[in-house]
Design a protein around this motif. Structure first.
Motif, PDB file in Angstrom:
ATOM      1  N   VAL A 131       0.769  -1.196  -0.126  1.00 20.85           N
ATOM      2  CA  VAL A 131       0.048   0.048  -0.054  1.00 20.85           C
ATOM      3  C   VAL A 131       0.839   1.141   0.001  1.00 20.85           C
ATOM      4  O   VAL A 131       0.412   2.346  -0.883  1.00 20.85           O
ATOM      5  CB  VAL A 131      -1.004  -0.039   1.193  1.00 20.85           C
ATOM      6  CG1 VAL A 131      -1.771   1.371   1.505  1.00 20.85           C
ATOM      7  CG2 VAL A 131      -1.881  -0.959   1.162  1.00 20.85           C
ATOM      8  N   ILE A 132       1.814   1.263   0.766  1.00 30.05           N
ATOM      9  CA  ILE A 132       2.749   2.498   0.989  1.00 30.05           C
ATOM     10  C   ILE A 132       3.608   2.522  -0.327  1.00 30.05           C
ATOM     11  O   ILE A 132       3.674   3.793  -1.015  1.00 30.05           O
ATOM     12  CB  ILE A 132       3.535   2.481   2.228  1.00 30.05           C
ATOM     13  CG1 ILE A 132       2.938   2.449   3.306  1.00 30.05           C
ATOM     14  CG2 ILE A 132       4.882   3.368   1.940  1.00 30.05           C
ATOM     15  CD1 ILE A 132       1.993   3.718   3.568  1.00 30.05           C
ATOM     16  N   ARG A 133       4.104   1.540  -1.010  1.00 31.69           N
ATOM     17  CA  ARG A 133       4.990   1.496  -2.132  1.00 31.69           C
ATOM     18  C   ARG A 133       3.827   2.350  -3.334  1.00 31.69           C
ATOM     19  O   ARG A 133       4.285   2.843  -4.324  1.00 31.69           O
ATOM     20  CB  ARG A 133       5.241   0.051  -2.522  1.00 31.69           C
ATOM     21  CG  ARG A 133       6.477  -0.263  -1.874  1.00 31.69           C
ATOM     22  CD  ARG A 133       6.975  -1.592  -2.290  1.00 31.69           C
ATOM     23  NE  ARG A 133       7.814  -1.744  -3.470  1.00 31.69           N
ATOM     24  CZ  ARG A 133       9.095  -1.054  -3.573  1.00 31.69           C
ATOM     25  NH1 ARG A 133       9.621  -0.710  -2.386  1.00 31.69           N
ATOM     26  NH2 ARG A 133       9.563  -1.298  -4.652  1.00 31.69           N
ATOM     27  N   SER A 134       2.732   1.632  -3.364  1.00 29.53           N
ATOM     28  CA  SER A 134       1.735   2.190  -4.447  1.00 29.53           C
ATOM     29  C   SER A 134       1.403   3.535  -4.171  1.00 29.53           C
ATOM     30  O   SER A 134       1.404   4.519  -5.039  1.00 29.53           O
ATOM     31  CB  SER A 134       0.285   1.574  -4.279  1.00 29.53           C
ATOM     32  OG  SER A 134       0.564   0.263  -4.734  1.00 29.53           O
ATOM     33  N   GLU A 155      15.924  17.112   0.240  1.00 29.48           N
ATOM     34  CA  GLU A 155      14.884  16.153   0.416  1.00 29.48           C
ATOM     35  C   GLU A 155      13.585  16.475  -0.433  1.00 29.48           C
ATOM     36  O   GLU A 155      13.237  17.300  -0.439  1.00 29.48           O
ATOM     37  CB  GLU A 155      14.717  15.886   1.706  1.00 29.48           C
ATOM     38  CG  GLU A 155      15.899  15.080   2.472  1.00 29.48           C
ATOM     39  CD  GLU A 155      15.564  14.615   3.893  1.00 29.48           C
ATOM     40  OE1 GLU A 155      15.197  13.451   4.150  1.00 29.48           O
ATOM     41  OE2 GLU A 155      15.406  15.444   4.991  1.00 29.48           O
ATOM     42  N   PHE A 156      13.225  15.266  -0.718  1.00 31.63           N
ATOM     43  CA  PHE A 156      11.853  15.409  -1.653  1.00 31.63           C
ATOM     44  C   PHE A 156      10.677  14.570  -0.687  1.00 31.63           C
ATOM     45  O   PHE A 156      11.214  13.427  -0.189  1.00 31.63           O
ATOM     46  CB  PHE A 156      12.047  14.748  -2.799  1.00 31.63           C
ATOM     47  CG  PHE A 156      10.562  14.614  -3.655  1.00 31.63           C
ATOM     48  CD1 PHE A 156      10.122  15.768  -4.462  1.00 31.63           C
ATOM     49  CD2 PHE A 156       9.904  13.416  -3.713  1.00 31.63           C
ATOM     50  CE1 PHE A 156       8.927  15.539  -5.127  1.00 31.63           C
ATOM     51  CE2 PHE A 156       8.643  13.182  -4.437  1.00 31.63           C
ATOM     52  CZ  PHE A 156       8.408  14.234  -5.111  1.00 31.63           C
ATOM     53  N   PRO A 180      10.958   6.568   6.109  1.00 29.64           N
ATOM     54  CA  PRO A 180       9.941   7.340   6.942  1.00 29.64           C
ATOM     55  C   PRO A 180      10.485   8.428   7.644  1.00 29.64           C
ATOM     56  O   PRO A 180      11.688   8.177   8.532  1.00 29.64           O
ATOM     57  CB  PRO A 180       9.413   5.916   7.793  1.00 29.64           C
ATOM     58  CG  PRO A 180      10.703   4.994   7.726  1.00 29.64           C
ATOM     59  CD  PRO A 180      11.537   5.237   6.457  1.00 29.64           C
ATOM     60  N   GLN A 181       9.692   9.448   8.016  1.00 33.72           N
ATOM     61  CA  GLN A 181       9.831  10.223   9.024  1.00 33.72           C
ATOM     62  C   GLN A 181       8.407  10.415   9.673  1.00 33.72           C
ATOM     63  O   GLN A 181       7.482  10.709   8.835  1.00 33.72           O
ATOM     64  CB  GLN A 181      10.509  11.544   8.229  1.00 33.72           C
ATOM     65  CG  GLN A 181      11.775  11.418   7.824  1.00 33.72           C
ATOM     66  CD  GLN A 181      12.448  12.790   7.264  1.00 33.72           C
ATOM     67  OE1 GLN A 181      11.803  13.785   7.516  1.00 33.72           O
ATOM     68  NE2 GLN A 181      13.621  12.717   6.656  1.00 33.72           N
ATOM     69  N   TRP A 227       7.373  10.240   3.906  1.00 33.24           N
ATOM     70  CA  TRP A 227       8.510   9.403   3.331  1.00 33.24           C
ATOM     71  C   TRP A 227       9.450  10.550   2.646  1.00 33.24           C
ATOM     72  O   TRP A 227       8.706  11.217   1.814  1.00 33.24           O
ATOM     73  CB  TRP A 227       7.857   8.306   2.467  1.00 33.24           C
ATOM     74  CG  TRP A 227       7.210   7.276   3.153  1.00 33.24           C
ATOM     75  CD1 TRP A 227       5.929   7.092   3.440  1.00 33.24           C
ATOM     76  CD2 TRP A 227       7.638   6.038   3.465  1.00 33.24           C
ATOM     77  NE1 TRP A 227       5.722   6.270   4.236  1.00 33.24           N
ATOM     78  CE2 TRP A 227       6.618   5.395   4.272  1.00 33.24           C
ATOM     79  CE3 TRP A 227       9.060   5.572   3.732  1.00 33.24           C
ATOM     80  CZ2 TRP A 227       6.872   4.327   5.049  1.00 33.24           C
ATOM     81  CZ3 TRP A 227       9.369   4.304   4.366  1.00 33.24           C
ATOM     82  CH2 TRP A 227       8.140   3.779   5.067  1.00 33.24           C
ATOM     83  N   SER A 228      10.814  10.467   2.656  1.00 35.55           N
ATOM     84  CA  SER A 228      11.507  11.251   2.135  1.00 35.55           C
ATOM     85  C   SER A 228      12.647  10.524   1.281  1.00 35.55           C
ATOM     86  O   SER A 228      13.072   9.462   1.812  1.00 35.55           O
ATOM     87  CB  SER A 228      12.115  12.221   3.027  1.00 35.55           C
ATOM     88  OG  SER A 228      13.014  11.595   3.848  1.00 35.55           O
ATOM     89  N   ILE A 229      13.227  11.402   0.262  1.00 30.46           N
ATOM     90  CA  ILE A 229      14.555  10.672  -0.185  1.00 30.46           C
ATOM     91  C   ILE A 229      15.383  11.836  -0.642  1.00 30.46           C
ATOM     92  O   ILE A 229      15.063  13.051  -0.948  1.00 30.46           O
ATOM     93  CB  ILE A 229      14.238  10.194  -1.730  1.00 30.46           C
ATOM     94  CG1 ILE A 229      15.367   9.593  -2.266  1.00 30.46           C
ATOM     95  CG2 ILE A 229      13.416  11.189  -2.555  1.00 30.46           C
ATOM     96  CD1 ILE A 229      15.094   8.792  -3.571  1.00 30.46           C
TER      97      ILE A 229
END
Length: 176
Positions: free
Chosen positions: A45-48, A95-96, A77-78, A155-157
């Protein structure tokens, strides 16, 4: 929303002024050989949610599905509590973010003609929203302050993780 339109215009103008494809800024001479990919566990679900949030974004529109899935792996995750500041206007961004749950508001502080500062609410973010495009591409300063108005999970990258994943994938593909 006029402010948001002007941010988009500023991104496009910056790209035109620098005579570069916005994605080129992500592929400059970074050495990705020492990069160690750290994947974070996510439910389907989170990946989607992350996939659906980033796929229509101009930044990711030319990435293949395989690249996007690899990018999703490194989103971390944050959590932020109600009232906690996520980012501050003027700080350098790297970060995005994708909002999984909760509500956030974004405000800008602007100087008036008389020199006084005014804080203006520019909008809200909720599940599925994204922010940080310029931070991911250019490492640009944040254009607004974002604060959690409820407890939130994001969620960040990071810029370097994104760049390294893409570079490694494209290097491997080229080497084949």
């Amino acid at each position: 929303m006029e402010f948001l339109d002007s941010i988009g215009e500023n991104i496009n103008q910056k790209v035109k002024d620098e005579h570069v494809d916005p994605r080129f800024a992500m592929y400059d001479k970074q050495d990705f050989a020492s990069f160690k990919k750290v994947s974070y566990v996510k439910t389907h679900v989170i990946r989607s949610l992350i996939y659906e949030a980033i796929k229509p974004n101009e930044l990711f529109e030319h990435d293949t599905k395989e690249e996007i899935l690899q990018i999703i792996d490194v989103f971390k995750p944050q959590t932020f509590c109600k009232g906690e500041r996520v980012i501050r206007q003027g700080d350098e961004g790297s970060e995005f973010y994708v909002v999984e749950s909760g509500q956030l508001s974004f405000h800008g502080t602007f100087e008036g003609e008389d020199g006084t500062q005014s804080k203006v609410k520019l909008g809200d973010y909720s599940a599925g929203a994204t922010f940080g495009d310029l931070a991911l591409i250019f490492g640009s300063p944040w254009a607004a302050t974002i604060t959690a108005t409820t407890d939130c999970k994001l969620w960040s990258i990071e810029r370097m993780a994104y760049r390294s994943v893409i570079q490694q994938l494209r290097y491997e593909k080229h080497a084949e």
